[in-house]
Design a protein around this motif. Structure first.
Motif, PDB file in Angstrom:
ATOM      1  N   VAL A   1     -10.712  14.256   6.100  1.00  0.00           N
ATOM      2  CA  VAL A   1     -10.332  15.564   5.563  1.00  0.00           C
ATOM      3  C   VAL A   1      -8.961  16.015   6.077  1.00  0.00           C
ATOM      4  CG1 VAL A   1     -12.702  16.335   5.199  1.00  0.00           C
ATOM      5  CG2 VAL A   1     -11.585  16.755   7.411  1.00  0.00           C
ATOM      6  N   LYS A   2      -8.502  15.452   7.180  1.00  0.00           N
ATOM      7  CA  LYS A   2      -7.188  15.823   7.707  1.00  0.00           C
ATOM      8  C   LYS A   2      -6.057  14.988   7.130  1.00  0.00           C
ATOM      9  CE  LYS A   2      -8.228  18.097  12.092  1.00  0.00           C
ATOM     10  NZ  LYS A   2      -7.863  18.160  13.529  1.00  0.00           N
ATOM     11  N   CYS A   3      -6.402  14.000   6.293  1.00  0.00           N
ATOM     12  CA  CYS A   3      -5.348  13.212   5.665  1.00  0.00           C
ATOM     13  C   CYS A   3      -4.494  14.137   4.799  1.00  0.00           C
ATOM     14  CB  CYS A   3      -5.947  12.092   4.813  1.00  0.00           C
ATOM     15  SG  CYS A   3      -6.713  10.774   5.784  1.00  0.00           S
ATOM     16  N   GLY A   4      -3.206  14.007   4.913  1.00  0.00           N
ATOM     17  CA  GLY A   4      -2.278  14.964   4.317  1.00  0.00           C
ATOM     18  C   GLY A   4      -1.611  15.738   5.426  1.00  0.00           C
ATOM     19  N   GLU A   5      -2.431  16.199   6.356  1.00  0.00           N
ATOM     20  CA  GLU A   5      -1.889  16.707   7.621  1.00  0.00           C
ATOM     21  C   GLU A   5      -1.623  15.524   8.533  1.00  0.00           C
ATOM     22  OE1 GLU A   5      -3.416  19.155  11.573  1.00  0.00           O
ATOM     23  OE2 GLU A   5      -4.499  19.398   9.678  1.00  0.00           O
ATOM     24  N   HIS A   6      -2.600  14.592   8.591  1.00  0.00           N
ATOM     25  CA  HIS A   6      -2.410  13.317   9.278  1.00  0.00           C
ATOM     26  C   HIS A   6      -1.775  12.329   8.301  1.00  0.00           C
ATOM     27  CE1 HIS A   6      -5.668  13.775  12.649  1.00  0.00           C
ATOM     28  NE2 HIS A   6      -4.738  14.714  12.689  1.00  0.00           N
ATOM     29  N   ARG A   7      -1.237  11.256   8.844  1.00  0.00           N
ATOM     30  CA  ARG A   7      -0.620  10.201   8.023  1.00  0.00           C
ATOM     31  C   ARG A   7      -1.664   9.117   7.781  1.00  0.00           C
ATOM     32  NH1 ARG A   7       3.781   9.459   5.237  1.00  0.00           N
ATOM     33  NH2 ARG A   7       5.101   7.626   5.488  1.00  0.00           N
ATOM     34  N   CYS A   8      -2.148   9.026   6.547  1.00  0.00           N
ATOM     35  CA  CYS A   8      -3.197   8.073   6.191  1.00  0.00           C
ATOM     36  C   CYS A   8      -2.706   7.146   5.084  1.00  0.00           C
ATOM     37  CB  CYS A   8      -4.452   8.805   5.712  1.00  0.00           C
ATOM     38  SG  CYS A   8      -5.125   9.982   6.915  1.00  0.00           S
ATOM     39  N   VAL A   9      -3.132   5.878   5.133  1.00  0.00           N
ATOM     40  CA  VAL A   9      -2.698   4.906   4.133  1.00  0.00           C
ATOM     41  C   VAL A   9      -3.864   4.077   3.626  1.00  0.00           C
ATOM     42  CG1 VAL A   9      -0.359   4.731   5.086  1.00  0.00           C
ATOM     43  CG2 VAL A   9      -2.127   3.139   5.849  1.00  0.00           C
ATOM     44  N   ARG A  10      -3.682   3.538   2.421  1.00  0.00           N
ATOM     45  CA  ARG A  10      -4.637   2.600   1.813  1.00  0.00           C
ATOM     46  C   ARG A  10      -3.868   1.326   1.484  1.00  0.00           C
ATOM     47  NH1 ARG A  10      -7.480   5.159  -2.991  1.00  0.00           N
ATOM     48  NH2 ARG A  10      -9.512   4.907  -2.008  1.00  0.00           N
TER      49      ARG A  10
ATOM     50  N   GLY B   1       0.821  -1.203   0.000  1.00  0.00           N
ATOM     51  CA  GLY B   1       0.000   0.000   0.000  1.00  0.00           C
ATOM     52  C   GLY B   1       0.850   1.246   0.000  1.00  0.00           C
ATOM     53  N   ASP B   2       0.187   2.377   0.197  1.00  0.00           N
ATOM     54  CA  ASP B   2       0.918   3.643   0.240  1.00  0.00           C
ATOM     55  C   ASP B   2       0.028   4.715   0.850  1.00  0.00           C
ATOM     56  OD1 ASP B   2       3.109   5.234   0.003  1.00  0.00           O
ATOM     57  OD2 ASP B   2       3.011   5.456  -2.157  1.00  0.00           O
ATOM     58  N   VAL B   3       0.572   5.905   0.898  1.00  0.00           N
ATOM     59  CA  VAL B   3      -0.128   7.029   1.512  1.00  0.00           C
ATOM     60  C   VAL B   3      -1.394   7.365   0.732  1.00  0.00           C
ATOM     61  CG1 VAL B   3       0.074   9.500   2.009  1.00  0.00           C
ATOM     62  CG2 VAL B   3       1.986   7.974   2.503  1.00  0.00           C
ATOM     63  N   TYR B   4      -2.461   7.620   1.453  1.00  0.00           N
ATOM     64  CA  TYR B   4      -3.736   8.066   0.866  1.00  0.00           C
ATOM     65  C   TYR B   4      -3.684   9.580   0.723  1.00  0.00           C
ATOM     66  CZ  TYR B   4      -8.725   9.327   0.766  1.00  0.00           C
ATOM     67  OH  TYR B   4      -9.956   9.854   0.449  1.00  0.00           O
ATOM     68  N   ARG B   5      -3.924  10.053  -0.497  1.00  0.00           N
ATOM     69  CA  ARG B   5      -3.838  11.486  -0.784  1.00  0.00           C
ATOM     70  C   ARG B   5      -5.228  12.001  -1.156  1.00  0.00           C
ATOM     71  NH1 ARG B   5       1.602  12.125  -0.716  1.00  0.00           N
ATOM     72  NH2 ARG B   5       2.820  10.261  -1.209  1.00  0.00           N
ATOM     73  N   PRO B   6      -5.895  12.690  -0.243  1.00  0.00           N
ATOM     74  CA  PRO B   6      -7.293  13.081  -0.459  1.00  0.00           C
ATOM     75  C   PRO B   6      -7.512  14.019  -1.633  1.00  0.00           C
ATOM     76  CG  PRO B   6      -6.393  14.178   1.484  1.00  0.00           C
ATOM     77  CD  PRO B   6      -5.397  13.147   1.069  1.00  0.00           C
ATOM     78  N   TYR B   7      -6.496  14.794  -2.031  1.00  0.00           N
ATOM     79  CA  TYR B   7      -6.701  15.734  -3.136  1.00  0.00           C
ATOM     80  C   TYR B   7      -6.936  15.020  -4.459  1.00  0.00           C
ATOM     81  CZ  TYR B   7      -1.727  14.908  -4.190  1.00  0.00           C
ATOM     82  OH  TYR B   7      -0.513  14.334  -4.477  1.00  0.00           O
ATOM     83  N   ARG B   8      -6.661  13.715  -4.498  1.00  0.00           N
ATOM     84  CA  ARG B   8      -6.927  12.956  -5.720  1.00  0.00           C
ATOM     85  C   ARG B   8      -8.330  12.352  -5.749  1.00  0.00           C
ATOM     86  NH1 ARG B   8      -1.232   9.714  -5.535  1.00  0.00           N
ATOM     87  NH2 ARG B   8       0.120  11.413  -6.249  1.00  0.00           N
ATOM     88  N   GLU B   9      -9.066  12.503  -4.673  1.00  0.00           N
ATOM     89  CA  GLU B   9     -10.389  11.888  -4.563  1.00  0.00           C
ATOM     90  C   GLU B   9     -11.484  12.903  -4.858  1.00  0.00           C
ATOM     91  OE1 GLU B   9     -10.466   8.653  -3.986  1.00  0.00           O
ATOM     92  OE2 GLU B   9      -8.293   8.575  -3.712  1.00  0.00           O
TER      93      GLU B   9
END
Length: 282
Positions: free
Chosen positions: A244-253, A228-236
């Motif tokens: 909504v805090k993903c990017g500031e927070h560390r989120c993965v898929r 997997g890798d980091v989830y980047r909300p701006y691509r969704e």
């Protein structure tokens, strides 16, 4: 009904493999349900890096000639790697000793006590250690010092910490702290994300799919291959409120599959490692 359809499709349709590039772009690839018969569990080999098995290279070139034309080639042989020294030379990859030394030198004791890794333990989460590029004036200098760039993530403050270590002097020559910068996920982070999925209610579908496919209960992350890798909300197109805090927070898929078996679709489960929550998307 949604859960029935999702799980049915998970057994019939392939999951996704992740191609991690320098920009950490995630690409789904459709595969047959039983692809990867030789898969092994991801154990945290770097990172950033994904681990694979190397095929033997080379054969005994003289054997075929001795056996005569038309004879089958001799058995493949694995060349023995030369012993690794403590220090590399020039642009050689960092040695194991250099990797350990750089990571130790990059950790400053006063700050380390207040920092946290992905599991909440003391000290920041190590992400990667790489050979740093030489300075412009050192490019043609054979005696230029080797430097290592070490990256950590502090889950206490959601900060990326980067330090450049001069391996000749042991000094930290550059240090930077950034927020909102999310490099590719480390295998330890991916494993913790899977553990969080399996520990919660949203992991029920994963357990059911595993039981349906194998007839056995899923009790450990060791029973699954994962990447997997980091989830980047701006691509969704539509980002749920908890993410909504993903990017500031560390989120993965994650993408997951049964060892030596079929895929289990976990692409719709996003793990916020900073908040330690799991959210369904789509």
């Amino acid at each position: 009904m949604y859960e029935i359809v999702r799980r049915h499709l998970g057994k019939v349709v392939a999951g996704a493999a992740i191609a991690v590039t320098g920009t950490a772009v995630m690409v789904g690839i459709t595969l047959p349900g039983t692809a990867g018969a030789e898969d092994t569990a991801r154990t945290g080999a770097a990172a950033g890096r994904g681990a694979g098995s190397a095929a033997p290279e080379g054969t005994d070139g003289g054997t075929g000639a001795a056996e005569g034309a038309g004879s089958p080639p001799g058995p493949a042989t694995m060349a023995t790697a030369p012993p690794e020294g403590e220090k590399g030379v020039g642009t050689d990859p960092l040695t194991d000793d250099e990797l350990r030394r750089a990571a130790a030198l990059a950790l400053t004791p006063p700050a380390r006590a207040a920092q946290r890794d992905v599991e909440g333990a003391r000290g920041p989460q190590h992400l990667a250690t790489e050979l740093a590029d030489p300075r412009p004036e050192e490019i043609d200098d054979p005696a230029a010092p080797r430097r290592a760039e070490v990256r950590f993530y502090d889950y206490e403050r959601d900060e990326l910490i980067t330090r450049t270590i001069n391996l000749a002097t042991g000094k930290v020559e550059n240090a930077a702290v950034q927020r909102g910068v999310q490099p590719s996920a480390h295998p330890d982070e991916l494993r913790e994300a899977l553990e969080l999925i399996l520990a919660g209610k949203l992991g029920d579908g994963v357990r059911e799919d595993y039981k349906d496919a194998t007839g056995k209960p899923l009790t450990s992350a060791d029973q699954l291959w994962f990447n997997g890798d980091v989830y980047r909300p701006y691509r969704e197109a539509n980002v749920p409120a908890p993410l909504v805090k993903c990017g500031e927070h560390r989120c993965v898929r994650l993408v997951t599959k049964i060892l030596n078996g079929s895929w289990i679709d976990t692409r719709n489960l996003i793990v916020d490692l900073s908040a330690r929550t799991v959210t369904r998307v789509g």
